[in-house]
Scaffold this motif. Structure first.
Motif, PDB file in Angstrom:
ATOM      1  N   HIS A 139      16.627  -0.619   4.539  1.00  0.00           N
ATOM      2  CA  HIS A 139      18.130  -1.243   4.225  1.00  0.00           C
ATOM      3  C   HIS A 139      18.914  -0.705   3.380  1.00  0.00           C
ATOM      4  O   HIS A 139      18.870  -0.069   2.251  1.00  0.00           O
ATOM      5  CB  HIS A 139      17.957  -2.826   3.654  1.00  0.00           C
ATOM      6  CG  HIS A 139      16.756  -3.414   4.403  1.00  0.00           C
ATOM      7  ND1 HIS A 139      16.997  -4.277   5.187  1.00  0.00           N
ATOM      8  CD2 HIS A 139      15.305  -3.629   4.195  1.00  0.00           C
ATOM      9  CE1 HIS A 139      15.989  -4.916   5.825  1.00  0.00           C
ATOM     10  NE2 HIS A 139      15.062  -4.428   5.159  1.00  0.00           N
ATOM     11  N   GLN A 223      25.573  -3.979  -0.059  1.00  0.00           N
ATOM     12  CA  GLN A 223      24.302  -4.211   0.802  1.00  0.00           C
ATOM     13  C   GLN A 223      24.366  -4.363   2.438  1.00  0.00           C
ATOM     14  O   GLN A 223      23.427  -4.460   3.102  1.00  0.00           O
ATOM     15  CB  GLN A 223      23.346  -5.123   0.174  1.00  0.00           C
ATOM     16  CG  GLN A 223      22.858  -5.125  -1.297  1.00  0.00           C
ATOM     17  CD  GLN A 223      22.131  -6.171  -2.234  1.00  0.00           C
ATOM     18  OE1 GLN A 223      21.823  -7.219  -1.296  1.00  0.00           O
ATOM     19  NE2 GLN A 223      21.424  -5.906  -2.999  1.00  0.00           N
ATOM     20  N   TYR A 272      16.634   1.009   0.966  1.00  0.00           N
ATOM     21  CA  TYR A 272      15.587   0.368  -0.013  1.00  0.00           C
ATOM     22  C   TYR A 272      14.780  -0.392   1.225  1.00  0.00           C
ATOM     23  O   TYR A 272      15.251  -0.598   2.348  1.00  0.00           O
ATOM     24  CB  TYR A 272      16.368  -0.927  -0.610  1.00  0.00           C
ATOM     25  CG  TYR A 272      17.126  -0.237  -1.992  1.00  0.00           C
ATOM     26  CD1 TYR A 272      16.619  -0.160  -3.128  1.00  0.00           C
ATOM     27  CD2 TYR A 272      18.621   0.123  -1.618  1.00  0.00           C
ATOM     28  CE1 TYR A 272      17.262   0.376  -4.192  1.00  0.00           C
ATOM     29  CE2 TYR A 272      19.341   0.574  -2.788  1.00  0.00           C
ATOM     30  CZ  TYR A 272      18.565   0.858  -3.893  1.00  0.00           C
ATOM     31  OH  TYR A 272      19.512   1.443  -4.962  1.00  0.00           O
ATOM     32  N   GLY A 276      12.975  -4.378  -2.200  1.00  0.00           N
ATOM     33  CA  GLY A 276      13.951  -3.862  -2.950  1.00  0.00           C
ATOM     34  C   GLY A 276      13.703  -2.528  -3.791  1.00  0.00           C
ATOM     35  O   GLY A 276      14.458  -2.068  -4.576  1.00  0.00           O
ATOM     36  N   ASN A 277      12.499  -1.966  -2.927  1.00  0.00           N
ATOM     37  CA  ASN A 277      12.239  -0.627  -3.633  1.00  0.00           C
ATOM     38  C   ASN A 277      13.121   0.531  -3.186  1.00  0.00           C
ATOM     39  O   ASN A 277      13.369   0.545  -1.871  1.00  0.00           O
ATOM     40  CB  ASN A 277      10.742  -0.284  -3.476  1.00  0.00           C
ATOM     41  CG  ASN A 277       9.806  -1.299  -3.817  1.00  0.00           C
ATOM     42  OD1 ASN A 277       9.818  -1.487  -5.224  1.00  0.00           O
ATOM     43  ND2 ASN A 277       9.039  -1.986  -3.087  1.00  0.00           N
ATOM     44  N   ASN A 278      13.455   1.471  -3.971  1.00  0.00           N
ATOM     45  CA  ASN A 278      13.998   2.615  -3.275  1.00  0.00           C
ATOM     46  C   ASN A 278      13.356   3.634  -2.650  1.00  0.00           C
ATOM     47  O   ASN A 278      12.477   4.135  -3.321  1.00  0.00           O
ATOM     48  CB  ASN A 278      15.031   3.275  -4.520  1.00  0.00           C
ATOM     49  CG  ASN A 278      16.046   4.108  -4.117  1.00  0.00           C
ATOM     50  OD1 ASN A 278      15.955   4.855  -3.105  1.00  0.00           O
ATOM     51  ND2 ASN A 278      17.365   4.523  -4.728  1.00  0.00           N
ATOM     52  N   ARG A 345      16.249   3.826  -9.506  1.00  0.00           N
ATOM     53  CA  ARG A 345      16.461   2.825  -8.991  1.00  0.00           C
ATOM     54  C   ARG A 345      17.834   3.036  -7.905  1.00  0.00           C
ATOM     55  O   ARG A 345      17.826   2.418  -6.926  1.00  0.00           O
ATOM     56  CB  ARG A 345      16.960   1.625  -9.819  1.00  0.00           C
ATOM     57  CG  ARG A 345      17.549   0.502  -9.332  1.00  0.00           C
ATOM     58  CD  ARG A 345      16.551  -0.438  -8.417  1.00  0.00           C
ATOM     59  NE  ARG A 345      17.317  -1.454  -7.834  1.00  0.00           N
ATOM     60  CZ  ARG A 345      16.930  -2.166  -6.678  1.00  0.00           C
ATOM     61  NH1 ARG A 345      15.801  -1.699  -6.111  1.00  0.00           N
ATOM     62  NH2 ARG A 345      17.613  -3.147  -6.316  1.00  0.00           N
ATOM     63  N   ASN A 346      18.642   3.691  -8.427  1.00  0.00           N
ATOM     64  CA  ASN A 346      19.979   3.773  -7.987  1.00  0.00           C
ATOM     65  C   ASN A 346      19.989   5.655  -7.239  1.00  0.00           C
ATOM     66  O   ASN A 346      21.124   5.958  -6.901  1.00  0.00           O
ATOM     67  CB  ASN A 346      20.997   4.048  -8.789  1.00  0.00           C
ATOM     68  CG  ASN A 346      21.335   2.572  -9.572  1.00  0.00           C
ATOM     69  OD1 ASN A 346      21.453   1.415  -8.683  1.00  0.00           O
ATOM     70  ND2 ASN A 346      21.000   2.294 -10.665  1.00  0.00           N
TER      71      ASN A 346
END
Length: 448
Positions: A139, A223, A272, A276-278, A345-346
């Motif tokens: 995603h 998103q 992701y 929600g994991n990168n 995370r980013n």
């Protein structure tokens, strides 16, 4: 389908209630060349479309060249009877237009999501790539950055003139990053920002760039990757309109001045999973390296997308931060693929090669195709520029070479669609040849 019709109908009715003076709405979509086409609908007819009445436009409107003409591409345009194709309204995009002299609305339309999508429609190409990624639990989160120039409204024998500084009435002819330029042009820039927000576009940072009259606008991370590309497309339209209202021209032309930096389209992408994991940050960032390798592998075969016209190729290898080879690096703006400093995370890539006048749907589709290819091939990338300043692989720097490199590359055909690739490459080939069918003054100076 019924719930979507109800949502669209509610959107149109709310718009009519909030904007009773608007009698017409422009229904618009982006063609291959990156220009909007469409129809102007009476607002009461729009309500019927929202309720389920058919919305049809010529299929071949998508194939318009840079100057709006049609080329013979296979059986399209001249041997197919010029058929209509269904479009649908894009929910959430019905907004007022404030830069026209009369009250007006606009709304995006698309063929993606219809019973028979147009395979070569830019938004549909991106939608197919995103659907495939979603099935793989990938995603994307996306943010665009766009550079553009302001010019004086009046041309000088067809050539652009520097914009006039509103405070001094002098030409803004000095390359500078000084923030005072934001203050001097604050009236038009603020109107651009407020107009964009009224269109539902999440704009964030405004920067004075190096070129005279050059600025950059950043968009928020989304998103919804389709919506992120919608924002980039709509911003170009509203910005040009607002500039004219203030006595300027705004242009996303890639290289308006040879001696000053060109204008680019920078795209930030992180990936992701459903939890929600990168994905790029997993396993000591090994997927990031694979993704970079995939981007660099497909980049030379997607140059007609990243540099969609003759002028866009002039930007490459120019002055500031314009790559000449497919390269990558950490915090390095000379690289095509830059890895900005960020927490896990980013963690993301910043793709910096595309020109500002490229088609945002196709640019994002090509970037995502490269990332997808890299994650599946799991190859190591070449050395980053931080380790080797000469690192990089060649890419085509002329349109006909670029078209040949794109048309026969199997991964590009598989990921973006063979029909799209054939149609797009022939469109670009014909556009390039049409551009050559004029003798310019320089030829007479050199050869007469």
């Amino acid at each position: 389908m019924k719930s979507q019709s109800a949502t669209l109908l509610a959107e149109v009715r709310a718009f009519r209630q909030n904007h009773p003076d608007v009698r017409y709405v422009d229904l618009i979509a982006l063609d291959i060349a990156g220009h909007f086409y469409g129809k102007r609908y009476p607002v009461e007819m729009l309500e019927k479309v929202a309720a389920g009445s058919p919305l049809k436009l010529p299929q071949n409107a998508v194939l318009l060249g840079a100057q709006g003409g049609l080329f013979k591409i296979g059986d399209y345009c001249f041997n197919d009877g010029d058929p209509d194709a269904n479009r649908r309204l894009v929910p959430g995009t019905l907004k007022p237009v404030s830069w026209e002299s009369q009250p007006l609305g606009q709304m995006l339309i698309t063929s993606d999501g219809t019973e028979a999508p147009i395979e070569f429609e830019p938004r549909e190409v991106l939608a197919r790539v995103l659907e495939r990624l979603h099935h793989k639990d990938i995603h994307p989160v996306v943010a665009f950055e766009l550079e553009f120039y302001l010019f004086d409204k009046k041309l000088d024998n067809g050539l652009p003139q520097f914009p006039r500084d509103p405070l001094s009435d002098d030409a803004d002819d000095q390359p500078t990053l000084h923030i005072e330029r934001l203050s001097r042009f604050s009236e038009v820039l603020d109107d651009m920002a407020q107009t964009a927000k009224a269109q539902g576009i999440d704009i964030t940072v405004i920067t004075a760039e190096i070129g005279p009259g050059q600025f950059e606008i950043n968009f928020g991370h989304s998103q919804d990757a389709l919506r992120a590309a919608d924002w980039a497309a709509l911003f170009c339209r509203s910005t040009r309109g607002v500039a004219l209202k203030h006595g300027y021209r705004a242009s996303f032309m890639a290289k308006p001045y040879l001696q000053f930096p060109g204008s680019g389209m920078h795209v930030h992408v992180s990936l992701y999973d459903g939890a929600g994991n990168n994905l790029l940050a997993a396993h000591q960032q090994q997927p990031l390296r694979h993704a970079v390798a995939g981007c660099l592998a497909l980049l030379p075969h997607c140059m007609p997308i990243f540099s969609p016209n003759h002028n866009a190729f002039r930007r490459l290898g120019g002055t500031v931060n314009a790559a000449t080879r497919a390269s990558w690096g950490f915090e390095d703006r000379d690289a095509c693929v830059r890895i900005p400093d960020s927490d896990p995370r980013n963690l993301r890539i910043e793709h910096r090669l595309a020109s500002a006048d490229a088609n945002p749907y196709l640019v994002l589709a090509a970037i995502l195709a490269g990332l997808e290819h890299g994650l599946e091939a799991r190859q190591e990338p070449i050395a980053p520029l931080n380790e080797d300043r000469s690192s990089g692989t060649d890419f085509p720097v002329e349109m006909l070479d670029a078209v040949r490199a794109m048309q026969h590359q199997q991964v590009v055909r598989d990921t973006l669609g063979a029909e799209f690739v054939d149609v797009y490459c022939e469109n670009k080939r014909q556009d390039h040849l049409a551009f050559q069918q004029e003798i310019h003054a320089r030829e007479y100076r050199w050869f007469l």
